[in-house]
Design a protein around this motif. Structure first.
Motif, short mmCIF file in Angstrom:
data_model
loop_
_atom_site.label_atom_id
_atom_site.label_comp_id
_atom_site.label_asym_id
_atom_site.label_seq_id
_atom_site.Cartn_x
_atom_site.Cartn_y
_atom_site.Cartn_z
N THR A 539 27.03 14.38 -34.08
CA THR A 539 27.97 13.24 -34.17
C THR A 539 29.32 13.61 -34.56
O THR A 539 30.18 13.48 -33.61
CB THR A 539 27.61 12.19 -35.32
N ALA A 540 29.57 14.69 -35.48
CA ALA A 540 30.79 15.02 -35.79
C ALA A 540 31.37 15.77 -34.81
O ALA A 540 32.51 15.84 -34.20
CB ALA A 540 30.69 15.86 -37.13
N GLY A 541 30.59 16.88 -34.08
CA GLY A 541 30.99 17.61 -32.99
C GLY A 541 31.39 16.61 -32.02
O GLY A 541 32.37 17.38 -31.36
N GLY A 542 30.76 15.82 -31.57
CA GLY A 542 30.95 14.86 -30.43
C GLY A 542 32.64 14.34 -30.68
O GLY A 542 33.31 14.01 -29.66
N VAL A 543 32.53 13.80 -32.03
CA VAL A 543 34.01 13.11 -32.15
C VAL A 543 35.17 14.05 -32.29
O VAL A 543 36.10 13.73 -31.58
CB VAL A 543 33.97 12.59 -33.56
N VAL A 544 34.89 15.31 -32.85
CA VAL A 544 36.13 16.39 -32.68
C VAL A 544 36.30 16.83 -31.44
O VAL A 544 37.37 16.72 -31.11
CB VAL A 544 35.62 17.63 -33.51
N VAL A 545 35.35 17.11 -30.56
CA VAL A 545 35.59 17.75 -29.24
C VAL A 545 36.20 16.51 -28.29
O VAL A 545 37.17 16.79 -27.57
CB VAL A 545 34.22 17.91 -28.49
N GLY A 546 35.74 15.15 -28.67
CA GLY A 546 36.34 14.07 -27.69
C GLY A 546 37.72 13.89 -28.03
O GLY A 546 38.65 13.78 -27.36
N VAL A 547 38.40 14.01 -29.64
CA VAL A 547 39.76 14.22 -29.83
C VAL A 547 40.51 15.26 -29.18
O VAL A 547 41.58 15.17 -28.56
CB VAL A 547 39.75 14.08 -31.36
N LEU A 548 39.82 16.35 -29.10
CA LEU A 548 40.49 17.48 -28.37
C LEU A 548 40.66 17.45 -26.97
O LEU A 548 41.79 17.64 -26.51
CB LEU A 548 39.67 18.85 -28.84
N ILE A 549 39.69 16.80 -26.49
CA ILE A 549 39.76 16.59 -24.90
C ILE A 549 40.91 15.59 -24.57
O ILE A 549 41.77 15.75 -23.62
CB ILE A 549 38.45 16.03 -24.32
N ALA A 550 40.92 14.40 -25.62
CA ALA A 550 41.68 13.38 -25.24
C ALA A 550 43.31 13.95 -25.48
O ALA A 550 44.27 13.44 -24.78
CB ALA A 550 41.59 12.31 -25.99
N TRP A 551 43.57 15.04 -26.39
CA TRP A 551 44.66 15.50 -26.72
C TRP A 551 44.92 16.61 -25.68
O TRP A 551 46.38 16.44 -25.08
CB TRP A 551 44.69 15.99 -28.03
N LEU A 552 44.30 17.36 -25.39
CA LEU A 552 44.51 18.52 -24.41
C LEU A 552 44.36 18.51 -22.91
O LEU A 552 45.32 18.96 -22.12
CB LEU A 552 44.02 19.95 -25.06
N ALA A 553 43.47 17.52 -22.74
CA ALA A 553 42.99 17.48 -21.29
C ALA A 553 42.77 16.10 -20.91
O ALA A 553 41.50 15.71 -20.75
CB ALA A 553 42.19 18.21 -20.74
N PRO A 554 43.58 15.17 -21.14
CA PRO A 554 43.28 13.46 -21.17
C PRO A 554 42.73 13.25 -19.86
O PRO A 554 41.84 12.11 -19.77
CB PRO A 554 44.45 12.72 -21.32
N SER A 555 42.80 13.87 -18.69
CA SER A 555 42.50 13.75 -17.33
C SER A 555 40.99 13.85 -17.40
O SER A 555 40.47 13.23 -16.45
CB SER A 555 42.97 14.37 -16.20
N LEU A 556 40.33 14.42 -18.08
CA LEU A 556 38.91 14.83 -18.23
C LEU A 556 38.23 13.94 -19.24
O LEU A 556 37.01 14.02 -19.36
CB LEU A 556 38.80 16.62 -18.57
N PHE A 557 38.80 13.01 -19.90
CA PHE A 557 38.09 12.47 -20.92
C PHE A 557 37.19 11.59 -20.48
O PHE A 557 35.94 11.46 -20.73
CB PHE A 557 39.00 11.69 -21.79
N LEU A 558 37.54 10.76 -19.23
CA LEU A 558 36.49 9.82 -18.71
C LEU A 558 35.02 10.77 -18.08
O LEU A 558 34.10 10.30 -18.27
CB LEU A 558 37.02 9.06 -17.62
N TRP A 559 35.48 11.89 -17.56
CA TRP A 559 34.22 12.54 -16.87
C TRP A 559 33.30 13.12 -18.14
O TRP A 559 32.18 13.47 -18.06
CB TRP A 559 34.89 13.61 -16.21
N ALA A 560 34.24 13.54 -19.42
CA ALA A 560 33.33 14.07 -20.58
C ALA A 560 32.78 12.97 -21.36
O ALA A 560 31.84 13.22 -22.00
CB ALA A 560 34.12 14.99 -21.44
N LEU A 561 32.93 11.62 -21.17
CA LEU A 561 32.63 10.48 -21.94
C LEU A 561 30.94 10.33 -22.00
O LEU A 561 30.35 10.23 -22.83
CB LEU A 561 33.37 9.41 -21.42
#
Length: 696
Positions: A539-561
């Motif tokens: 759970t913690a890993g998913g939250v951290v990685v999600g925040v990093l993707i939203a910050w560094l590569a927002p265009s990929l956030f929906l694909w990684a969701l």
């Protein structure tokens, strides 16, 4: 669900090589052609900014992973074509050849082997009794002997096994006496034997090997089972007939169907095996043909070739990758095929059952054991002498676990590539009016997802086109909704299993061995506290990685969701999947239903009746600890000593037995530690001293 007819015809494709070469060539061409096209398209995406080690690694990972997905897709497609060809409405004529039926007196001797290791003796002996009765009902019961091969290390469970074994013998003896008085035909029910090894050498494979050395030469076949296996008597007899008709069959494997579980997670597994398993099994059986595989249980094995050719070597090096071979089944199939015997998947036979894990964590624990065993096969793939198809099976077993860390590496490399190369391409791709690398990437993603989902669509369509099968799965609407629920659950747990498998692979490669303990077979729900302890890291890993993707590569956030969502909600999902209440609610609405619930087969009805008897046996002695009973009950003490006398294997222990006996006299045998308990229970003189002291 109709019972199997004993003289049912055998599909021609199981008995000849017709169409096998075509299936194999078709599989190879389709798999590599689709992989080639996808790799070219992906090359346009990944190499658009130049060629470097990172992009080459990303492209190679894609090729390997797409090849893995493609072979599964085309295997299912072959299965679909074969099933349509064998459909009653097919324009193709498919011949069937009836098997010659043997007289009961001419039936080859077959041993039914049930290894057990610290299992629930109530369920285990219920399954054994159900199979004994089911085989006896076929009229061939006198050709079968039954062996309980115990590797149990818990002394309390050991005595519980002997309690159930004694009760089973009494039950069968009483019924034999009643039948003789009534002068009914058919002979005695069966010969049932129990043997416990003092040393758990090489686990299940060592247990089977030990039996082969001591008793195997008196039998033509052995039917290997697991502690949770149940097989219909007609299926067992049919397997013997098929193997007798073709003397070069070394292993005949019947794919098992999971049954008898009610948690949401288990019901999804049962439904998936029932609906999707058929199309994959038919496709796999069509192109493997005589080069099939062995799953370690629910299979008939020709004993003498197994003794002669299937001795397992010790792998060089230290565990976990060296030492004893843990996943023995694939290796034994390769060895017996190497000796020239056939290994076939009897995918047209039903009546083969097992029980599956009921929670996500139990499923992962079982996978961890299999992962370590399968990774040992990496070095066996290149061993001299194996047939090409056997190498393929071993490689596929390795890839079933390596795929997860490869997918994770692929996603991480792709994420890094987007961050380094910039993510603006995603926004401009849709407005450029031309085909861009980003569009090609989206297209490939959709293709991969379709190749994973379309085989399930095949299977559901095959269910819907057969009215009886459709009703057995709850009905038209229920079959479709059940598939939707199963797909949704699979999507949610896929990221979690990817993380689990990656962890297992890394632990194995760095030298951390896993303990092979007894499987958890109870339907116990997972509490919120246990779920939090088990999944907080994911759970913690998913939250951290999600925040990093939203910050560094927002265009990929929906694909990684989809991946991130499965990790973030892992705690409530684990609780939900373990719920028997939710599973029962769905069952009451005929969702995720399997044919064995629509109309319970006779052998499962026998199992249910036997379960009531074995539970009554356990309840009758529940007021006394098994170790107190073996000391104080003369009949049970004699029975235990007789079982010890039948085991010629010497027991070795560093325990001071005399001191242990004195402590047991003062404090009671249950108060001692496990090593002292085992030492006393394995020593006839020590146990007699305790017994005489108790009666004095």
């Amino acid at each position: 669900m109709s019972e199997r007819i004993p003289n049912s015809p055998v599909p021609r494709m199981l008995r000849t090589t017709s169409g096998v070469l075509f299936s194999r060539i078709g599989l190879i061409l389709a798999t590599f052609a689709s992989t080639y096209l996808a790799s070219v398209a992906f090359g346009h995406v990944v190499f658009r900014g130049g060629v470097n080690p990172a992009t080459v690694a990303l492209w190679l990972l894609f090729c390997v992973l797409f090849l893995w997905v493609a072979q599964g897709f085309w295997t299912a497609t072959i299965g679909l074509l074969q099933m349509l060809r064998h459909s009653p409405t097919s324009v193709f004529k498919v011949k069937h050849e009836p098997l010659p039926r043997l007289d009961p007196e001419a039936m080859p001797r077959t041993a039914v082997l049930m290894p057990v290791y610290n299992e629930d003796s109530v369920r285990f002996f219920a399954g054994l009794e159900a199979m004994i009765r089911s085989v006896h009902a076929t009229g061939y019961g006198t050709a079968f002997d039954y062996y309980v091969l115990s590797d149990t290390t818990d002394p309390t469970v050991w005595l519980e096994e002997e309690t159930q074994f004694a009760a089973l013998l009494d039950q069968l003896a009483d019924e034999n006496l009643a039948r003789r008085k009534g002068r009914t035909d058919g002979g005695p029910f069966a010969n049932v034997y129990y043997r416990r090894r003092h040393k758990n050498v090489a686990r299940k494979s060592g247990n089977i090997e030990d039996w082969c050395e001591r008793f195997g030469r008196g039998y033509t076949y052995m039917l290997t089972l697991d502690a949770d296996s149940v097989m219909d008597g007609n299926t067992i007899v049919e397997m013997v007939h098929r193997s007798t008709a073709e003397p070069d069959i070394g292993i005949l494997q019947v794919p098992p169907q999971p049954v008898n579980r009610n948690s949401l997670f288990a019901r999804c597994q049962q439904y998936a095996a029932s609906v999707y398993g058929e199309v994959f099994n038919v496709g796999f059986g069509a192109w493997t043909h005589l080069d099939g595989n062995y799953y370690g249980h629910n299979a008939l094995i020709r004993v003498q070739p197994f003794i002669d050719h299937c001795g397992l070597p010790l792998l060089p090096g230290k565990p976990p990758l060296g030492g004893e071979i843990l996943s023995h089944d694939f290796v034994e199939a390769a060895l017996i095929r190497k000796a020239g015997y056939k290994v076939q998947i009897a995918y047209d036979l039903d009546g083969s059952y097992e029980e599956c894990p009921t929670t996500l964590v139990d499923y992962a624990i079982r996978d961890q054991r299999w992962c370590q065993g399968n990774l040992q096969h990496i070095r066996l793939v290149f061993t001299r002498g194996y047939r090409l198809m056997s190498r393929l099976h071993l490689g596929m077993g390795v890839m079933s676990y390596l795929a997860s860390p490869l997918w994770l590496a692929f996603m991480l490399l792709g994420l890094v590539a987007v961050i380094v190369g910039g993510s603006g391409a995603a926004e401009t791709a849709w407005t450029s009016g031309t085909i861009t690398p980003w569009m090609i990437g989206v297209f490939l993603f959709v293709v991969v997802m379709l190749m994973l989902l379309i085989p399930k669509f095949y299977a559901v369509c095959l269910v819907l086109q057969r009215p009886d099968v459709m009703r057995a799965h709850g009905g038209e609407l229920q079959a479709v909704v059940g598939a939707i629920i199963e797909v949704a659950v699979s999507v949610l747990i896929a990221p979690l299993m990817m993380v689990y498998h990656t962890t297992f692979v890394i632990n194995t490669l760095i030298g951390r061995s896993v303990k092979w303990n007894a499987q958890q077979r109870d339907e116990s729900a997972v509490g919120w506290g246990d779920a939090a302890r088990n999944h907080w890291k994911q759970t913690a890993g998913g939250v951290v990685v999600g925040v990093l993707i939203a910050w560094l590569a927002p265009s990929l956030f929906l694909w990684a969701l989809p991946v991130l969502l499965g990790l973030v909600v892992s705690i409530p999902v684990s609780v939900l999947l373990s719920s028997v209440t939710v599973g029962a609610w769905l069952r009451d609405r005929r969702l995720l239903m399997i044919p064995e619930e629509h109309e319970k087969p006779k052998v499962l009805r026998l199992h249910q009746a036997a379960l009531s008897r074995t539970q009554a046996v356990a309840d009758a002695v529940d007021d006394q600890h098994p170790m107190d009973r073996v000391v104080k009950d003369p009949a049970f003490c004699r029975f235990h000593l007789a079982n010890l006398a039948a085991n010629t294997e010497p027991f070795e222990s560093p325990v001071n037995v005399a001191a242990a006996v004195e402590s047991a006299q003062e404090q009671g045998l249950p108060s001692l530690g496990r090593p002292e308990q085992l030492a006393v229970l394995s020593n006839p003189h020590a146990l007699r001293r305790l017994h005489h002291a108790a009666w004095a």
